[in-house]
Design an enzyme around this catalytic site. Structure first.
Site, short mmCIF file in Angstrom:
data_model
loop_
_atom_site.label_atom_id
_atom_site.label_comp_id
_atom_site.label_asym_id
_atom_site.label_seq_id
_atom_site.Cartn_x
_atom_site.Cartn_y
_atom_site.Cartn_z
N HIS A 65 0.84 -1.19 0.00
CA HIS A 65 0.00 0.00 0.00
C HIS A 65 0.87 1.24 0.00
CE1 HIS A 65 0.92 -0.92 4.21
NE2 HIS A 65 0.85 0.37 4.44
N CYS A 224 2.36 3.65 11.86
CA CYS A 224 3.28 3.11 10.86
C CYS A 224 3.58 4.21 9.85
CB CYS A 224 2.68 1.88 10.18
SG CYS A 224 1.20 2.21 9.18
#
Length: 721
Positions: A65, A224
């Site tokens: 992603h 993240c």
């Protein structure tokens, strides 16, 4: 708003044999629907995200992603692989692959939906259903959260009902546990996250909380680099493990969809803290004084139960932290900048991270001080180092006075090099409590003439002393003064004793021996050293190996009167570091057809970056094609370093690239050395890329065939820098 995933974005027979090929195959479906405008540019962004941290998860899931300017609207593509594809997960290949594409300026509503999907991937029922889906329509509907209609099809969702039910997405970006996505698509289950209040776990054991009659309470923060997937999956995993263990877990997800800070009352009532992050935790000081576990975000996804047990154990032992600093055990990181290793990492890896923390903070002092000194020499000549203090003699109209001012200011900046190095090595080990003893130890290293080596030792000793003090159980009444009084006092005294009395003189002797050895280098030995430094500068393009070579060179000139050998080493290091970006710029100019559009655009910027001695300008090329770019760069860098040493080029400035050529000894031959390395690297890159063949069968190319200007799947493997 279009549906985030449709049957056209599902491939239940994904035949790709690598993660790069899988990403390309799924991305081509996005391109066909107009969701992605530049295939190669988008895949470069995916590869860059993958280089930060592998996106494989335990349980056979891969979630490549990224955010990208080449994405027109948030989109999800799903592939199911019979053979499995390696995405770096510890338990093996992934058979369920989700490619998540978010626009660079995606709104919070879209990102909330993606984050809720990430939570849903932690539900075994959901992933099992995807593995058994009979066709693409059913798989897409399942991901959208649509219910079976009793006729073998699915009910029609509203136009905005994409990815997950609205109830699931409503709270995904908040800082507290929310209604889980499985509650919207799984009737009758009781395994969704709670709301973090009185309807949390009821039947948990009463063996850990400070107060009897209630479950143990944990607050957690997850984050993240991209903030789309791992952040929310870690939150879901921790909440689920907490329910199973009878522990109340309230999570603040610091993701791309924004975040809501935990209620201070919730933090105050917590018995422990878990930081699961790969980027710095925002407002970390809120959690000061709590038993804390600090680890990477994937640890919370793969082993949440262990983290909860660990924080309960710390609470039972009374191990608390200062100013939100994680505990200093070997399994957890400790700094908000770069943690000293993750679970499973050895001390060698941790040591490298600690040293790099110090070097990264030292480099700006090197650049500022070195360039000021170099400008002083350029204006006033090399005798300017003998000028009186500008406090005693400064004439506004005299160039020599200005030259003396620049030289003396640069000397002051240089005087901070060793203390800053030591202070931030200690900071990398023990966070802010390590700064005081680190700076003190670094200053003592200068006092006893232990130099650069003394700074390294002082930093490591300071961090170790502070970590040892933090392990000691102390009364609650003293916890508030530990970080500002007790730790600085005791650690500075211990470090000062060791540096003055025990190890200072031996290190000073070693430093002098190394300096004398460098001063005696000549002929073939000097050329070999130049080649070695050139190889190091081009190996990881600004990474740890590159920084080691650079720090070695700058340490030699960080004195009032550097030796001729030290200045030759500095010249060789800077020359070699300029080669990779300049070579990539030249290669994209000479043979542009061998590079995609994004690389050709990066090549234009690489001219300026290379000329300015910024090796990182070649990173986009190395990330896309490491097996060709990095070896070619190393060959050219080694040649340049060796030639620079052979020509006897010298440099007093630690930075500046071609802009400090007037300060270089033998400047014409120096430029010849750089040009030779650039030409060799350019030629090697062009030859190696010209020999490249398309992947057999063009598996990753899709129905559009092979694009001769696009890198092959194996060329997309990111470099580990």
């Amino acid at each position: 708003m279009s549906e985030m995933i449709t049957a056209d974005l599902v491939d239940l027979d994904l035949s790709a044999d690598s993660k790069e090929a899988a990403a390309r195959a799924l991305a081509e479906r996005m391109v066909a629907l107009g969701r992605v405008t530049d295939l190669d540019g988008f895949l470069a962004d995916v590869a860059a995200r993958e280089a930060q941290m592998p996106t494989g998860l335990d349980g056979g899931i891969g979630i490549p992603h990224c955010r990208s300017e080449h994405v027109t609207e948030p989109t999800l593509a799903f592939g199911r692989s019979a053979a499995g594809i390696d995405f770096g997960a510890a338990d093996g290949p992934a058979d369920l692959i989700f490619l998540i594409a978010a626009p660079a300026g995606a709104d919070d509503a879209h990102l909330t939906i993606l984050s809720s999907l990430a939570r849903q991937l932690m539900n075994a029922e959901f992933t099992d259903a995807l593995r058994s889906a009979a066709d693409a329509d059913a798989a897409a509907a399942l991901i959208r959260g649509e219910e079976p209609d009793g006729t073998g099809g699915v009910t029609e969702g509203t136009e905005d009902s994409v990815a997950v039910p609205a109830a699931a997405s409503a709270g995904a970006a908040t800082g507290s546990p929310d209604v889980g996505p499985e509650e919207g698509s799984r009737n009758g289950t009781d395994d969704g996250p709670r709301n973090g209040t009185d309807d949390g776990p009821r039947n948990g054991p009463d063996d850990g909380p400070a107060e009897r009659g209630r479950p143990f309470r944990v607050v957690a923060v997850t984050s993240c680099p991209t903030g789309i997937a791992h952040t929310y999956m870690a939150a879901e995993s921790l909440e689920k493990a907490g329910r199973e263990a009878g522990v109340e877990v309230v999570v603040e997800t610091q993701g791309s969809a924004g975040f809501t800070r935990l209620d201070p009352a919730v933090i105050e009532a917590a018995d422990g803290v878990i930081f699961a992050h790969d980027v710095p935790v925002r407002d970390k000081d809120r959690f000061a004084g709590k038993p804390t576990v600090d680890t990477g975000v994937k640890a919370a996804i793969n082993r949440p139960g262990e983290l909860i047990d660990e924080v309960r154990g710390k609470a039972a032992r009374g191990e608390v932290t200062a100013a939100g600093v994680a505990g200093t055990d070997g399994a957890s990181g400790t700094t908000p900048v770069e943690r000293g290793g993750k679970p499973g990492e050895g001390y060698g890896t941790k040591l490298r991270v600690w040293l790099m923390s110090g070097v990264s903070y030292m480099v700006p002092f090197v650049a500022a001080g070195g360039l000021l000194i170099a400008l002083g020499f350029a204006i006033g000549g090399y005798e300017i180092n003998k000028a009186p203090s500008v406090m005693d003699h400064f004439v506004w109209s005299q160039a020599d006075s200005w030259a003396a001012l620049l030289f003396q200011v640069g000397g002051v900046a240089f005087a901070f090099l060793v203390p800053v190095l030591a202070g931030y090595i200690a900071y990398g080990m023990a966070d802010r409590p390590g700064l005081v003893p680190g700076f003190v130890g670094g200053s003592i290293a200068l006092t006893v003439n232990a130099g650069f080596l003394g700074g390294l030792a002082a930093g490591l000793i300071s961090g170790a002393v502070v970590m040892a003090i933090q392990r000691v159980r102390i009364p609650a009444a003293l916890r508030g003064i530990m970080p500002v009084v007790v730790i600085p006092l005791i650690s500075s005294a211990v470090v000062g004793f060791l540096m003055f009395v025990v190890i200072g003189k031996p290190i000073a002797s070693a430093q002098k021996a190394m300096t004398d050895w460098l001063s005696g280098l000549s002929g073939a030995n000097a050329v070999l050293l130049g080649a070695l430094l050139g190889l190091m500068m081009c190996f990881d393009l600004g990474g740890p190996v590159n920084k080691v070579a650079y720090a070695f060179a700058t340490a030699g000139i960080a004195v009032a009167d550097p030796s001729d050998s030290a200045m030759k080493i500095m010249a060789a290091v800077m020359a070699a570091g300029m080669v990779p970006p300049l070579a990539m710029a030249l290669a994209t100019t000479v043979r542009g057809k061998l590079f995609n559009a994004a690389e050709r655009e990066n090549g234009k910027a690489a001219w300026v970056l290379g000329a300015s001695f910024i090796s990182e300008g070649a990173i986009p090329f190395a990330a896309a094609d490491p097996l060709r770019v990095i070896p070619s760069s190393m060959v050219g860098g080694a040649l340049t370093g060796a030639l620079s040493m052979a020509f006897g080029a010298t440099l007093r400035a630690p930075h500046g690239g071609i802009f400090v050529v007037p300060l270089i000894g033998n400047p014409l031959l120096y430029l010849v050395a750089i040009a030779a390395g650039v030409c060799v690297t350019t030629a090697l890159v062009i030859v190696l890329k010209g020999l490249r063949k398309p992947a057999p069968g063009a598996v990753s190319q899709g129905p559009g065939g092979t694009d001769p200007s696009a890198p092959s799947p194996e060329a997309k493997q990111p470099v580990a820098a």
